[in-house]
Write an enzyme that holds these catalytic residues in place. Structure first.
Site, PDB file in Angstrom:
ATOM      1  N   HIS A  11      45.403  59.312  38.732  1.00 56.73           N
ATOM      2  CA  HIS A  11      44.984  58.668  37.472  1.00 56.73           C
ATOM      3  C   HIS A  11      44.893  59.623  36.281  1.00 56.73           C
ATOM      4  CE1 HIS A  11      44.625  54.993  39.522  1.00 56.73           C
ATOM      5  NE2 HIS A  11      43.367  55.045  39.906  1.00 56.73           N
ATOM      6  N   HIS A  44      41.939  49.806  34.747  1.00 57.62           N
ATOM      7  CA  HIS A  44      41.268  49.841  36.053  1.00 57.62           C
ATOM      8  C   HIS A  44      40.026  48.947  36.081  1.00 57.62           C
ATOM      9  CE1 HIS A  44      40.150  51.457  39.947  1.00 57.62           C
ATOM     10  NE2 HIS A  44      41.143  52.342  39.909  1.00 57.62           N
ATOM     11  N   GLU A  80      45.808  46.405  39.294  1.00 58.40           N
ATOM     12  CA  GLU A  80      46.300  47.395  38.337  1.00 58.40           C
ATOM     13  C   GLU A  80      47.833  47.289  38.250  1.00 58.40           C
ATOM     14  OE1 GLU A  80      44.546  51.280  39.604  1.00 58.40           O
ATOM     15  OE2 GLU A  80      43.552  49.937  41.040  1.00 58.40           O
TER      16      GLU A  80
END
Length: 377
Positions: A130, A203, A341
Site C-alpha cells: 500500500h 481502503h 478495493e
C-alpha cells in the site's frame, strides 16, 4: 424607474447569494485538530438531498464517516473509522484511506523498469504494501470543495521523484462526488514525468449493519469474477489465474460471507486467514461496469460496486484484532468490516503476464469506482 432598477438589482444579488448559501450547506468543514507534525486536519462532510453524508479528511483523503438508510429509512454510519486523526497512521489497517502509489503488495519490495531496479520499504512481512511506510494514506492532501446539489471534493497531491522509492514525480488528483441516487463516485487521475508504476484505490471498510455492530459474516455478496489470484504464504500472487468454480471463491451467485470463510481444506483460505485475495472480472474492459453486490439481510441495506478497473481485492478484516477502538467506542474485532478495493493486480510490476501498471510521461492514468447504496425490503 431608477428605484425599480436598484430594487431589482438588489433582489438579484440577494438571490445569487442565497443560492450560494444553499449550495454551501451541502459541504460542512470542521477542524479535527493538529497532528504532532503541526499539520492541521480538516474534515469535509458532503450531504445530498436524500440525507446521505460522507465525511472525508484531508489526512489521507480518508473516508471517516458514511451514512446510508435501512429499509425503514433510518440512517446509520456504515464505515469503520476513528475520531482521533493520529489513529490513522496505523499502517496495519488503512481505515478508509486513499492508497498509493501502489495498492496491494509488491514482492520483496523490489521491481525493475527498463533494467533499472527500484527498492521500496518493506512493511508487510518480506513485502511492500500500500505505498510504503508513508503512503498516500498518511499525507496531507490539498482539498477544493465542489459546490452544488451533488457536492464533492477535489483532492490533489504531488508525490516527488524517489518518494518511498518510486521513480518520477507523480501529480495525483482524486475527485469524490456524492450523487443524488446515494452513490459516491471516486475518480483517480495521475501524470508523471518519468516512467513509473501506479495502482490507486480506496481502503474503506464497510459494515452494512452499522459501524461497531458486530462482524460482517452474515452479509451476502456476489462478485462478477470467474477467476481469482492464488497466493503464496506472503499473499503474493503465484501468477496463476484460477477458476473460482468449485472453490470457496465462487461468488458468481450470491453467498453469505461466513459460509465458506473458514474452509480448512482450502490452502488459499488458510493462507489468507479468510478472504484477502484479488478477483478478476469476466469483463476486463475499462468501461464502468457493475462488478459486485452486497446485501445485509436484517437492515435491508445494499451496496453495488461499479468500476473501470479489471479486478478487486475482497478483504474481510482478518487482521482486525480488537486493539483499535472505533468512532462509537467499540473495539474492532476480527471481521468487523469488509473491503472491496478496486484495482489492478497485486505485484503486477514483477509479473509480465499481468496487465501493466506502468505509466509513461505524456500519458494520463484515470480510473473510476462508484459505490451505490440502496435497500431491499
Amino acid at each position: 424607474m431608477k428605484k425599480i432598477l436598484i430594487l431589482a438589482l438588489a433582489i438579484s444579488i440577494w438571490s445569487c447569494n442565497n443560492t450560494k448559501k444553499e449550495e454551501s450547506m451541502n459541504i460542512k468543514v470542521e477542524e479535527m485538530g493538529a497532528l504532532a507534525s503541526g499539520d492541521s486536519v480538516k474534515l469535509y462532510t458532503l450531504k445530498n438531498a436524500a440525507g446521505m453524508e460522507v465525511a472525508i479528511m484531508n489526512l489521507g483523503g480518508t473516508i471517516v464517516k458514511w451514512t446510508a438508510p435501512d429499509k425503514d429509512g433510518v440512517y446509520a454510519d456504515i464505515t469503520l473509522g476513528s475520531n482521533n486523526p493520529e489513529d490513522y497512521f496505523d499502517n496495519t489497517k488503512y481505515l478508509g484511506a486513499l492508497i498509493g502509489r501502489f495498492g496491494n503488495r509488491i514482492a520483496k519490495g523490489k521491481f525493475s523498469i527498463d533494467g533499472q531496479e527500484y527498492t521500496l520499504a518493506i512493511n508487510n512481512g518480506p513485502n511492500a504494501l500500500h505505498g510504503g511506510l508513508k503512503g498516500f494514506n498518511a499525507v496531507i492532501w490539498d482539498v477544493t470543495p465542489i459546490e452544488g446539489a451533488e457536492p464533492g471534493l477535489k483532492l490533489t497531491y504531488v508525490s516527488k521523484d524517489g518518494e518511498e522509492g518510486y521513480p518520477g514525480t507523480l501529480n495525483v488528483e482524486v475527485v469524490y462526488l456524492l450523487k443524488a441516487d446515494n452513490s459516491l463516485s471516486i475518480t483517480y487521475t495521475a501524470t508523471t514525468d518519468k516512467k513509473t508504476v501506479v495502482n490507486l484505490t480506496n481502503h474503506a471498510y464497510f459494515n452494512l449493519k452499522g459501524e461497531g455492530k458486530g462482524d460482517i459474516l452474515d452479509h451476502e455478496i456476489s462478485i462478477k469474477a470467474d477467476k481469482f489470484l492464488p497466493t503464496d504464504e506472503g499473499l503474493i500472487p503465484t501468477g496463476e489465474l484460477k477458476s473460482v468454480v468449485g472453490t470457496p471463491f465462487d461468488f458468481l451467485s450470491s453467498h453469505v460471507i461466513g459460509e465458506r470463510i473458514n474452509d480448512t481444506t482450502d490452502i488459499d483460505i488458510l493462507r489468507g486467514g479468510g478472504y484477502d485475495h484479488c478477483w478478476i472480472f469476466g469483463d476486463s474492459s475499462n468501461t464502468l461496469k457493475s462488478v459486485a453486490f452486497v446485501l445485509e439481510p436484517a437492515s435491508g441495506r445494499t451496496m453495488e460496486v461499479f468500476t473501470t478497473e479489471p479486478a478487486v481485492q475482497f478483504y474481510t478484516g482478518n487482521f482486525l484484532n480488537g486493539k483499535a477502538t472505533g468512532k462509537s467506542g467499540v473495539r474492532y474485532d476480527k471481521r468487523f468490516g469488509f473491503c472491496l478495493e478496486t484495482q489492478h493486480y497485486p505485484d503486477a510490476p514483477n509479473q509480465a503476464a499481468f496487465p501493466s501498471t506502468i505509466l509513461l510521461p505524456g500519458e494520463t492514468y484515470k480510473t473510476t469506482t462508484v459505490y451505490k447504496f440502496g435497500v431491499k425490503k
